[in-house]
Scaffold this active site. Structure first.
Site, PDB file in Angstrom:
ATOM      1  N   HIS A  36      -0.229  -3.923  -8.754  1.00  0.00           N
ATOM      2  CA  HIS A  36       1.102  -3.257  -8.062  1.00  0.00           C
ATOM      3  C   HIS A  36       0.694  -4.636  -6.537  1.00  0.00           C
ATOM      4  O   HIS A  36       1.650  -5.049  -5.664  1.00  0.00           O
ATOM      5  CB  HIS A  36       0.953  -2.404  -7.868  1.00  0.00           C
ATOM      6  CG  HIS A  36       2.293  -1.830  -6.462  1.00  0.00           C
ATOM      7  ND1 HIS A  36       3.553  -0.986  -6.730  1.00  0.00           N
ATOM      8  CD2 HIS A  36       2.004  -1.570  -4.663  1.00  0.00           C
ATOM      9  CE1 HIS A  36       3.590  -1.072  -5.920  1.00  0.00           C
ATOM     10  NE2 HIS A  36       3.109  -1.536  -4.575  1.00  0.00           N
ATOM     11  N   GLU A  37      -0.128  -4.030  -5.811  1.00  0.00           N
ATOM     12  CA  GLU A  37      -0.934  -4.562  -4.477  1.00  0.00           C
ATOM     13  C   GLU A  37      -1.401  -6.208  -4.554  1.00  0.00           C
ATOM     14  O   GLU A  37      -0.820  -7.084  -4.198  1.00  0.00           O
ATOM     15  CB  GLU A  37      -2.416  -3.770  -3.993  1.00  0.00           C
ATOM     16  CG  GLU A  37      -1.728  -2.534  -3.300  1.00  0.00           C
ATOM     17  CD  GLU A  37      -0.818  -2.019  -3.046  1.00  0.00           C
ATOM     18  OE1 GLU A  37      -0.613  -2.924  -2.773  1.00  0.00           O
ATOM     19  OE2 GLU A  37      -0.012  -0.936  -3.124  1.00  0.00           O
TER      20      GLU A  37
ATOM     21  N   HIS B 220       1.770  -8.031  -3.997  1.00  0.00           N
ATOM     22  CA  HIS B 220       2.184  -7.995  -2.473  1.00  0.00           C
ATOM     23  C   HIS B 220       1.158  -9.534  -1.913  1.00  0.00           C
ATOM     24  O   HIS B 220       1.396 -10.154  -1.409  1.00  0.00           O
ATOM     25  CB  HIS B 220       1.636  -7.292  -1.744  1.00  0.00           C
ATOM     26  CG  HIS B 220       3.170  -5.921  -2.205  1.00  0.00           C
ATOM     27  ND1 HIS B 220       4.136  -5.981  -2.032  1.00  0.00           N
ATOM     28  CD2 HIS B 220       2.635  -3.900  -2.349  1.00  0.00           C
ATOM     29  CE1 HIS B 220       4.794  -4.576  -1.853  1.00  0.00           C
ATOM     30  NE2 HIS B 220       3.901  -3.857  -2.250  1.00  0.00           N
TER      31      HIS B 220
ATOM     32  N   GLU C  22       9.030  -4.737  -1.868  1.00  0.00           N
ATOM     33  CA  GLU C  22       8.520  -4.275  -3.497  1.00  0.00           C
ATOM     34  C   GLU C  22       8.498  -4.531  -4.941  1.00  0.00           C
ATOM     35  O   GLU C  22       7.926  -4.105  -5.801  1.00  0.00           O
ATOM     36  CB  GLU C  22       8.494  -2.373  -3.055  1.00  0.00           C
ATOM     37  CG  GLU C  22       8.078  -2.238  -2.111  1.00  0.00           C
ATOM     38  CD  GLU C  22       6.622  -1.976  -2.170  1.00  0.00           C
ATOM     39  OE1 GLU C  22       5.938  -2.427  -2.906  1.00  0.00           O
ATOM     40  OE2 GLU C  22       6.078  -1.604  -0.780  1.00  0.00           O
TER      41      GLU C  22
END
Length: 415
Positions: free
Chosen positions: A200-201, A204, A229
């Site tokens: 997930h990170e 980003h 997101e």
């Protein structure tokens, strides 16, 4: 500022454009998921009654996660220690390299730091390099928990990318911060939830590292909040796909790849109560929007407001005398913005199904992700960005604003 509430002020620059548009989207989604969530609630309730041998036992708010976990364990026999042996942290970092090499033709290389550059001995610095394009950006990794460290996991932009001249581009620099436990750094293992968080990170991080904008102000994740997101939610899918996991999730003793049967069991466990989890996220979003919404002259009783919203939008009861929302930190950091997780999940689900699912590690999928989405950062209108990437059906007009097409998400959870 000419707005009737903080929610109106916060949402006005976003795709949604108004709090009314968001509330309508959330309430419609709440109605859509309600029947299936009630069926799941009855299943959990009946399981508690059988387990406790009490035919009239109620399902209390504190029971839900406990019995959901117990049901998943009893059906799929998932042993956390067995799962973790396939996810040594060192192998998971190789998994990030698999992603960038397969999708974008780039590789990470660890490089030394100057004196005083690092804030802790645990920190390492990676250079993202492409054989034809040269260096693309730099990433600091600070992965282990320690006293006094920022809690949770997060991506921080240290320097945004920007055009300096026709031939010179300022490369982005980011930090990926996690709090994985690992008394012994060399043998640290992740549970699968940690792997999902890492991916997930990393979504980003890729947004920051691969954007190529004229100005820092639009670099990477500096986009409309209700699309920010989307890359992180998209890369969560990679953490659940066997075709991806088998490339790096290797038994630290034998070197064998994670069994496909185990990955199927992990996915089946995750999908056991999907409506319940979605209903919970909808409730959080509506609560956030209500607390930051238009206020009457009389101060709001937040406890009774949250209790009423839980009764209306979830199948469970409210624990009287509690005020758990005072510990819900997103109300501070993401005030009137929690709905953006649901927006992003809808967008990411559509993108996964339309662009990535057929061959998630293909260069064609990577080219689409990079050239049609990540490259633009916040420099392109987000609605045009999404439509050019995933097709016109990814979004819908609603009143004065834009909402996601939730049909892909509904399909995914069996609605």
């Amino acid at each position: 500022m000419g707005c009737k509430s903080y929610a109106e002020f916060a949402i006005r620059p976003n795709m949604a454009a108004s709090a009314d548009v968001v509330m309508s989207f959330l309430e419609n989604l709440s109605n859509t998921v309600k029947h299936k969530a009630e069926e799941e609630f009855k299943t959990i309730h009946n399981f508690k009654r059988r387990t406790c041998n009490e035919k009239s036992a109620d399902l209390e708010p504190w029971d839900e996660d406990y019995f959901i976990g117990m049901m998943k364990s009893s059906v799929y026999d998932l042993d956390a220690s067995v799962i973790a042996k396939y996810f040594p942290l060192s192998q998971c970092l190789k998994g990030l390299n698999v992603l960038v090499e397969s999708l974008f033709g780039a590789t990470f290389h660890q490089i030394p730091m100057r004196d005083g550059e690092s804030w802790h001995p645990d920190v390492i610095k990676l250079r993202l390099h492409h054989p034809d394009e040269g260096d693309l950006g730099f990433m600091y990794l600070d992965l282990y928990s320690r006293k006094g460290k920022h809690p949770g996991c997060a991506h921080f932009a240290i320097q945004g990318g920007r055009r300096l001249s026709d031939s010179n581009y300022q490369l982005p620099i980011i930090a990926l911060i996690c709090n994985f436990s690992g008394a012994c750094r060399k043998t640290a293992r992740l549970n699968h939830g940690d792997v999902e968080t890492l991916f997930h990170e990393f979504g980003h991080a890729l947004h920051s590292l691969l954007s190529r904008t004229e100005y820092q102000h639009f670099s990477g994740t500096r986009v409309a909040l209700d699309v920010a997101e989307t890359p992180s939610n998209l890369f969560e899918y990679y953490a659940w796909d066997y075709r991806v996991l088998k490339t790096f999730a290797l038994d630290e003793t034998t070197g064998d790849a994670i069994p496909e049967k185990l990955v199927k069991a992990l996915n089946a466990s995750r999908n056991m109560f999907p409506a319940t989890e979605l209903q919970r996220q909808i409730f959080y979003s509506i609560m956030d929007l209500t607390l930051f919404g238009e206020q009457s002259s009389k101060p709001m009783d937040t406890i009774s407001t949250v209790a009423d919203l839980r009764r209306k939008h979830t199948s469970g009861k409210y624990a009287e005398g509690t005020h758990w929302h005072t510990r819900f930190t997103h109300l501070v950091t993401y005030g009137a913005g929690y709905y953006t997780y649901l927006y992003a999940r809808c967008f990411a689900t559509t993108i996964w199904q339309e662009v990535c699912q057929e061959d998630p590690l293909s260069r064609s999928a990577g080219s689409a992700i990079r050239d049609k989405f990540l490259r633009f950062g916040g420099s392109k209108d987000p609605s045009s960005l999404l439509k050019d990437f995933a097709g016109d059906a990814v979004i819908r007009n609603s009143g004065s604003g834009i909402i996601p097409n939730a049909s892909s998400l509904c399909k995914e959870i069996g609605l």
